[in-house]
Design an enzyme around this catalytic site. Sequence first.
Site, PDB file in Angstrom:
ATOM      1  N   HIS A  17      12.493  13.078 -10.319  1.00  0.00           N
ATOM      2  CA  HIS A  17      11.996  12.599 -11.823  1.00  0.00           C
ATOM      3  C   HIS A  17      10.944  12.677 -12.475  1.00  0.00           C
ATOM      4  O   HIS A  17      10.191  13.724 -13.889  1.00  0.00           O
ATOM      5  CB  HIS A  17      12.558  11.209 -12.205  1.00  0.00           C
ATOM      6  CG  HIS A  17      13.600  10.483 -11.660  1.00  0.00           C
ATOM      7  ND1 HIS A  17      13.455  10.127 -10.231  1.00  0.00           N
ATOM      8  CD2 HIS A  17      14.491  10.299 -12.268  1.00  0.00           C
ATOM      9  CE1 HIS A  17      14.683  10.172 -10.178  1.00  0.00           C
ATOM     10  NE2 HIS A  17      15.780   9.885 -11.541  1.00  0.00           N
TER      11      HIS A  17
ATOM     12  N   ARG B  49      22.644   3.598 -19.555  1.00  0.00           N
ATOM     13  CA  ARG B  49      22.254   3.040 -18.033  1.00  0.00           C
ATOM     14  C   ARG B  49      21.396   2.104 -17.979  1.00  0.00           C
ATOM     15  O   ARG B  49      20.368   2.534 -18.212  1.00  0.00           O
ATOM     16  CB  ARG B  49      21.450   4.666 -16.920  1.00  0.00           C
ATOM     17  CG  ARG B  49      21.968   4.362 -15.196  1.00  0.00           C
ATOM     18  CD  ARG B  49      21.816   5.593 -14.548  1.00  0.00           C
ATOM     19  NE  ARG B  49      20.943   6.020 -15.060  1.00  0.00           N
ATOM     20  CZ  ARG B  49      19.869   6.540 -13.916  1.00  0.00           C
ATOM     21  NH1 ARG B  49      20.719   7.535 -12.908  1.00  0.00           N
ATOM     22  NH2 ARG B  49      18.687   7.008 -14.543  1.00  0.00           N
TER      23      ARG B  49
ATOM     24  N   GLU C 178      27.094   7.536  -6.763  1.00  0.00           N
ATOM     25  CA  GLU C 178      26.223   8.313  -5.660  1.00  0.00           C
ATOM     26  C   GLU C 178      25.573   8.025  -4.808  1.00  0.00           C
ATOM     27  O   GLU C 178      24.601   8.933  -3.968  1.00  0.00           O
ATOM     28  CB  GLU C 178      24.786   8.251  -7.393  1.00  0.00           C
ATOM     29  CG  GLU C 178      24.349   6.750  -7.430  1.00  0.00           C
ATOM     30  CD  GLU C 178      23.036   6.969  -8.406  1.00  0.00           C
ATOM     31  OE1 GLU C 178      22.673   7.875  -8.795  1.00  0.00           O
ATOM     32  OE2 GLU C 178      23.229   6.103  -9.058  1.00  0.00           O
TER      33      GLU C 178
ATOM     34  N   ASN D 172      22.118  13.784  -7.418  1.00  0.00           N
ATOM     35  CA  ASN D 172      20.998  14.626  -7.678  1.00  0.00           C
ATOM     36  C   ASN D 172      21.147  13.065  -6.130  1.00  0.00           C
ATOM     37  O   ASN D 172      20.373  13.668  -5.174  1.00  0.00           O
ATOM     38  CB  ASN D 172      20.161  13.898  -8.130  1.00  0.00           C
ATOM     39  CG  ASN D 172      20.256  14.594  -9.174  1.00  0.00           C
ATOM     40  OD1 ASN D 172      20.639  15.736  -9.685  1.00  0.00           O
ATOM     41  ND2 ASN D 172      19.723  13.893 -10.585  1.00  0.00           N
ATOM     42  N   ASP D 173      21.818  11.667  -5.901  1.00  0.00           N
ATOM     43  CA  ASP D 173      21.642  10.603  -4.980  1.00  0.00           C
ATOM     44  C   ASP D 173      22.600  11.121  -4.164  1.00  0.00           C
ATOM     45  O   ASP D 173      22.538  11.004  -2.847  1.00  0.00           O
ATOM     46  CB  ASP D 173      21.136   9.843  -5.603  1.00  0.00           C
ATOM     47  CG  ASP D 173      19.366   9.192  -5.784  1.00  0.00           C
ATOM     48  OD1 ASP D 173      19.101   9.220  -5.735  1.00  0.00           O
ATOM     49  OD2 ASP D 173      20.099   8.234  -7.411  1.00  0.00           O
TER      50      ASP D 173
ATOM     51  N   ARG E  14      15.268  13.796  -2.212  1.00  0.00           N
ATOM     52  CA  ARG E  14      15.033  14.412  -3.188  1.00  0.00           C
ATOM     53  C   ARG E  14      14.261  14.847  -3.325  1.00  0.00           C
ATOM     54  O   ARG E  14      13.969  16.594  -4.049  1.00  0.00           O
ATOM     55  CB  ARG E  14      16.341  14.102  -4.180  1.00  0.00           C
ATOM     56  CG  ARG E  14      15.653  12.919  -4.888  1.00  0.00           C
ATOM     57  CD  ARG E  14      17.207  12.229  -5.786  1.00  0.00           C
ATOM     58  NE  ARG E  14      16.306  12.247  -6.893  1.00  0.00           N
ATOM     59  CZ  ARG E  14      16.985  12.076  -7.847  1.00  0.00           C
ATOM     60  NH1 ARG E  14      17.875  10.448  -7.718  1.00  0.00           N
ATOM     61  NH2 ARG E  14      16.883  12.333  -9.350  1.00  0.00           N
TER      62      ARG E  14
ATOM     63  N   CYS F 191      26.519  13.542 -14.269  1.00  0.00           N
ATOM     64  CA  CYS F 191      25.090  13.550 -14.877  1.00  0.00           C
ATOM     65  C   CYS F 191      23.857  14.171 -13.627  1.00  0.00           C
ATOM     66  O   CYS F 191      23.196  14.264 -14.296  1.00  0.00           O
ATOM     67  CB  CYS F 191      25.149  12.158 -15.859  1.00  0.00           C
ATOM     68  SG  CYS F 191      25.081  11.012 -14.453  1.00  0.00           S
TER      69      CYS F 191
HETATM   70  C1  PEP Z   1      21.578  11.087 -10.160  1.00  0.00           C
HETATM   71  O1  PEP Z   1      20.977  10.407  -8.995  1.00  0.00           O
HETATM   72  O2  PEP Z   1      22.400  11.885  -9.763  1.00  0.00           O
HETATM   73  C2  PEP Z   1      21.131  10.891 -11.197  1.00  0.00           C
HETATM   74  C3  PEP Z   1      21.991  11.108 -12.828  1.00  0.00           C
HETATM   75  O3  PEP Z   1      20.228   9.476 -11.801  1.00  0.00           O
HETATM   76  P1  PEP Z   1      19.002   9.584 -11.321  1.00  0.00           P
HETATM   77  O4  PEP Z   1      18.656  11.378 -11.000  1.00  0.00           O
HETATM   78  O5  PEP Z   1      18.174   9.288 -12.179  1.00  0.00           O
HETATM   79  O6  PEP Z   1      18.655   8.934  -9.464  1.00  0.00           O
HETATM   80 MG    MG Z   2      20.403   8.653  -9.402  1.00  0.00          MG
END
Ligand code: PEP
Ligand code: MG
Length: 578
Positions: free
Chosen positions: A192, A335, A434, A457-458, A468, A505
Amino acid sequence: MKTLQGIPASPGIAIGPAFVFLEEEEPTIPRYSVNERELEGEWKRFMEAVDRARVEITGMRDRASREMGEQHGAIFDAHLLMLDDPEMLDAIEISLKESLINIEWVIHQYEQAVVRRLEQIDDPMLQERGADVHDIAHRILNHLMFKERFSLSDLDRDVVLVARNLLPSDMIAMNRERVKAIVMVAGGKTSHTAILARAFEIPAVLGLGAAAKPIRNGELLVVDGFSGKVTVEPDESSLEGSRRERERLAEREAGLAGQASMPARTLDGHTVLLKANVEVPEETASALRHGASGIGLFRSEFLFLQTGRPPSEQSQYLAYRQVLEDMAGRPVTIRTLDVGGDKVMPDSAATDEKNPLLGWRAIRYCLSDRALFQDQLRAILRASAHGDARIMFPMISGPDELDAALAALEEAKAECRGRGQPYREDIPVGIMIEIPGAAMIADILAAKVDFFSIGTNDLIQYSLAVDRGNERVAYLYEPFHPAVLRFIKTTIDAGHAAGIPVSMCGEMASDPVAALVLLGLGLDEFSMSAVAIPDVKTVLRSLRFADAVEAAGEAMDRRSHREVEDFLKKRLSAIMGG
Ligand code: PEP
Ligand code: MG
């Protein structure tokens, strides 16, 4: 001159002096005896430290009120009141006289006792008060021990911030005007911290590991957020080259305006939507400038991390409404709170979890704190009267959990109705896909919602068991791993079979090479950091949808991440005439 290689985490080139930020560690509290004659001196030192803490907190209160609104300043008002609390002052004075131990130790003991006492009471408000006592005691102790507490919000000159690990809350608090680039020992591309760096358009190189250790305060650094290179004390010709590159980029950025209004349409007329991910409401300006057709992901948790405690329903409502109004009728997907993992609220009990990424995160956290969840749902519903709002639940793992979230939403609607507050009854509701298990049963989940958004990402982290944010295993974080592609395809197919749109996303949506396969698999919407939109749009506008479908089919037959990536790169450059 020395060049270090890290993970390119946020694009751009910056040149500036290093500011090595050492995160606070728990200080060691000195303990020694004092005699009766020294008591007065100890008390005087204490009162001077209290005065300095007062000046410091007043400054923070004024800044918070100015920049984030009165309600944020109020937190510091509470701290100011506590500084003058006669009960605290009396207790410390008595303890100093009775124990004949130095004042630092007396304060430390007092703080520990109060915090322990408050923690035992089953009342979240009082437990929060314990965190305030801890904060204040440490502020006073830092002054007593001449450890000036440096806050990143106080940066008053342009710097390249070098740190071991900045937290998302550090990113929110720092003076963003002055941070020209970020260099970090820890962290990966989808942490993040990286996401926020891109959101704030600050070039960043993360995951340098031990290579970053020799960087000293004041050394001149060139940070290249495209290649992940950090040059320490560059020679004149390398510096000149970086300056030219920086100017070229600035010209390119200035040319964005023309491109922003063009649709994301392929040569054979297939249109997709390119939206922006935002973390704080102020990012809507950048989203519009880069041509976003909406907000595909508003990470609402950053409203919570800004202050370290849940904002009220009213202040959330105002923030969501602001984003909707700024986007002037364009869709905005909000979200619900996704804390946990690397986004820990400072006072949260979740901080001691052994496996935070598999623990009390996101929807799990919200479903266990009904009051907090209801506040947020009502705030979003009320904001939905002011624009095209959509609600999205993160980290859904199965149908029962989804049913519980949907029931909570119905409860919030009933409350709004009861209060006579307008909201959009048919507000679209979607979920993040995710978790690999959710992707596998996307057909079951699709029947219950209006849209999916794939959080790669997750999804990659969980399907390949790769943290990650951990630079040591970053080499295994493979978006083109055949398993990941299959999860994506399964999700898109299930969404389409149920007649609902599928978005992505996660950061993969911002990769122009991935765009070829994602388009071909039928992805409807791509949501990404605003700065990435122009490049993805350029690629999409140069393709034929039919060619992308063919390329996606071939990519699905490749046997490894490397094979898929090589294939897509070659095919893309052939199509683009490169
Ligand atoms: C993801 O997990 O791809 C996502 C968009 O959410 P975050 O990166 O906030 O976990
Ligand atoms: Mg996520």
